[in-house]
Design an enzyme around this catalytic site. Sequence first.
Site, mmCIF file in Angstrom:
data_model
loop_
_atom_site.group_PDB
_atom_site.id
_atom_site.type_symbol
_atom_site.label_atom_id
_atom_site.label_comp_id
_atom_site.label_asym_id
_atom_site.label_seq_id
_atom_site.Cartn_x
_atom_site.Cartn_y
_atom_site.Cartn_z
ATOM 1 N N SER A 135 0.829 -1.099 -0.233
ATOM 2 C CA SER A 135 0.012 -0.190 -0.088
ATOM 3 C C SER A 135 1.041 1.308 -0.041
ATOM 4 O O SER A 135 1.581 1.363 0.890
ATOM 5 C CB SER A 135 -0.844 -0.051 1.125
ATOM 6 O OG SER A 135 -1.552 1.319 1.429
ATOM 7 N N LYS A 161 -0.834 -0.995 -4.509
ATOM 8 C CA LYS A 161 -2.122 -0.230 -4.051
ATOM 9 C C LYS A 161 -1.778 1.325 -3.727
ATOM 10 O O LYS A 161 -0.900 1.422 -2.960
ATOM 11 C CB LYS A 161 -2.792 -0.778 -2.756
ATOM 12 C CG LYS A 161 -3.713 0.036 -2.024
ATOM 13 C CD LYS A 161 -4.657 -0.723 -1.124
ATOM 14 C CE LYS A 161 -4.803 0.037 0.256
ATOM 15 N NZ LYS A 161 -5.555 -1.034 1.324
ATOM 16 N N LYS A 163 -3.069 5.107 -2.535
ATOM 17 C CA LYS A 163 -3.972 5.718 -1.805
ATOM 18 C C LYS A 163 -4.413 6.994 -2.692
ATOM 19 O O LYS A 163 -3.407 7.528 -3.357
ATOM 20 C CB LYS A 163 -3.327 6.340 -0.401
ATOM 21 C CG LYS A 163 -3.019 5.230 0.546
ATOM 22 C CD LYS A 163 -4.333 4.586 0.962
ATOM 23 C CE LYS A 163 -4.080 3.810 2.283
ATOM 24 N NZ LYS A 163 -5.394 3.203 2.715
ATOM 25 N N ASP A 189 -7.239 2.953 -3.120
ATOM 26 C CA ASP A 189 -8.108 3.127 -1.696
ATOM 27 C C ASP A 189 -8.194 4.505 -1.454
ATOM 28 O O ASP A 189 -7.316 5.235 -1.276
ATOM 29 C CB ASP A 189 -7.201 2.322 -0.927
ATOM 30 C CG ASP A 189 -8.005 1.963 0.593
ATOM 31 O OD1 ASP A 189 -9.049 2.662 0.575
ATOM 32 O OD2 ASP A 189 -7.206 1.646 1.535
ATOM 33 N N GLU A 214 -11.161 0.733 -3.558
ATOM 34 C CA GLU A 214 -11.622 0.416 -2.273
ATOM 35 C C GLU A 214 -12.031 1.570 -1.541
ATOM 36 O O GLU A 214 -11.674 2.856 -1.724
ATOM 37 C CB GLU A 214 -10.059 0.114 -1.465
ATOM 38 C CG GLU A 214 -10.246 -0.586 -0.172
ATOM 39 C CD GLU A 214 -8.988 -1.162 0.407
ATOM 40 O OE1 GLU A 214 -7.939 -1.145 -0.454
ATOM 41 O OE2 GLU A 214 -8.789 -1.047 1.310
ATOM 42 N N ASP A 239 -14.131 -1.920 2.587
ATOM 43 C CA ASP A 239 -13.126 -2.063 3.747
ATOM 44 C C ASP A 239 -13.829 -1.470 4.812
ATOM 45 O O ASP A 239 -14.484 -2.520 5.603
ATOM 46 C CB ASP A 239 -11.759 -1.390 3.368
ATOM 47 C CG ASP A 239 -10.845 -1.234 4.533
ATOM 48 O OD1 ASP A 239 -11.164 -1.866 5.385
ATOM 49 O OD2 ASP A 239 -9.735 -0.696 4.613
ATOM 50 N N LYS A 263 -9.909 -7.488 7.171
ATOM 51 C CA LYS A 263 -9.021 -7.028 8.469
ATOM 52 C C LYS A 263 -9.562 -7.586 9.616
ATOM 53 O O LYS A 263 -10.640 -7.410 10.256
ATOM 54 C CB LYS A 263 -8.934 -5.565 8.426
ATOM 55 C CG LYS A 263 -8.191 -4.971 7.342
ATOM 56 C CD LYS A 263 -8.197 -3.308 7.722
ATOM 57 C CE LYS A 263 -7.440 -2.541 6.459
ATOM 58 N NZ LYS A 263 -8.026 -1.296 6.361
ATOM 59 N N GLY A 291 -4.401 -4.620 5.697
ATOM 60 C CA GLY A 291 -3.312 -4.292 6.755
ATOM 61 C C GLY A 291 -3.440 -3.280 7.664
ATOM 62 O O GLY A 291 -4.353 -2.363 7.249
HETATM 63 O O1 SMG Z 1 -0.405 -2.571 6.780
HETATM 64 O O2 SMG Z 1 0.159 -2.274 4.658
HETATM 65 C C1 SMG Z 1 -0.569 -1.960 5.776
HETATM 66 C C2 SMG Z 1 -1.390 -0.606 5.513
HETATM 67 C C3 SMG Z 1 -2.431 -0.997 4.442
HETATM 68 O O3 SMG Z 1 -3.529 0.748 3.353
HETATM 69 C C4 SMG Z 1 -3.432 0.246 4.325
HETATM 70 N N1 SMG Z 1 -4.342 0.306 5.454
HETATM 71 O O4 SMG Z 1 -7.710 1.615 4.542
HETATM 72 O O5 SMG Z 1 -6.510 -0.202 3.950
HETATM 73 C C5 SMG Z 1 -6.675 0.768 4.620
HETATM 74 C C6 SMG Z 1 -5.415 1.311 5.457
HETATM 75 C C7 SMG Z 1 -5.573 1.795 6.595
HETATM 76 C C8 SMG Z 1 -4.301 2.232 7.359
HETATM 77 S S1 SMG Z 1 -4.702 3.066 8.622
HETATM 78 C C9 SMG Z 1 -3.560 3.985 8.871
HETATM 79 MG MG MG Z 2 -8.589 0.370 2.795
#
Ligand code: SMG
Ligand code: MG
Length: 369
Positions: A135, A161, A163, A189, A214, A239, A263, A291
């Site tokens: 990510s 992925k 953001k 995402d 996402e 998610d 998750k 994650g």
């Molecule tokens: O653990 O690689 C990881 C993070 C993956 O992008 C990630 N998580 O919405 O999926 C999600 C986000 C939430 C992160 S909250 C800081």
């Molecule tokens: Mg997400």
Amino acid sequence: MKVESITLHRIGMPLVRPFETSFGRETERDVLLVHLRTDVGEGWGECVAGSAPSYSSEYVDGCARVIEHHLAPLLFRVPQLSADDLERVFAPVVGHRMAKAALEAAVLDAELRASGTSFARYLGAVRSEVDCGVSVGISPSIDELLTEVQGYVDAGYRRIKLKIKPGWDLEPVRRVRDLIGPNLALQVDANTAYSRDDIAHLRELDAANLLLIEQPFDEEDIASHVALARAIETPVCLDESIVSVGVAIDAIERGATSIVNIKPGRVGGYLPAVAIHDACVQRTVPVWCGGMLETGIGRAMNVALAALPGFTLPGDTSASDRYYREDLTEPFVLSNGRLAVPTGPGSGVMVREDLVRDWALTPALPLAP
Ligand code: SMG
Ligand code: MG
């Protein structure tokens, strides 16, 4: 088993680089750890809540208080406890799934260590290694984004992925697609940053041939996700919205999500996560493991979960060095774009208690009946 005491640890782990999402920027992971002592041995769990209630309504201080005042007392009251009982034991407490999941993980770890069973075996894993994605946060510039993505491609990640948020979407996505070529899986995402008025704009993402988009809209707004799914070719994946098996089934049957991000922290633990996996498999909906910047404790358990048969897409189960210079356990190292599923009893990893002490943000909080 009987839970004899619980110690809550709060540690800070600096990230190797800041991680920016549509809701904020993190430079350090603020982690709540649960250390359980029972009559059959010890177990560790990790809470995935962030330091602020911005990914979801839960946050670290709140989780610590709800464990201290509400969940731990419920656990101490049970004379013979098994992880299977937790849903019933925790039923008096509404919500607070991340707090419940942290305790569930520690109970499972203790119980499985005592019986010599690995998480993977107990959960129903069918693979010895899992495909990994990464990510990538929002960058200060497209050039810096491309450099970061190239590093992950070189490291062997099997899916990227990105953001996204309004103002950081079509152009960075197009440039990354150009960089990585047509064949490497790419997904985005939004962490709820858009609204239904953006549907026409989001349709332009179809040009990038994405694996999925996402959670573009508010977690409680299933209807707008249905509207988007009807308008766009890119599959919609929820998610934040998916907090239980009931919500998962509802969202699938209404056509809001054709792929599900699982998750364990968000849904109340590994057992609810398996229930969602099973419901998705029954409906031929692919799932992947999300994650939350886990330390080696949560990462070990997530990798075991991601080895279940329905996890057919690469997860956000990245290597330890994607986030941390030093992990709290033996590090997870990428090999050919995959991580090995731990095989030892419980989580299969050892917690470095010296680091738990060195990285403490507050004094450890002991809880006993
Ligand atoms: O653990 O690689 C990881 C993070 C993956 O992008 C990630 N998580 O919405 O999926 C999600 C986000 C939430 C992160 S909250 C800081
Ligand atoms: Mg997400």
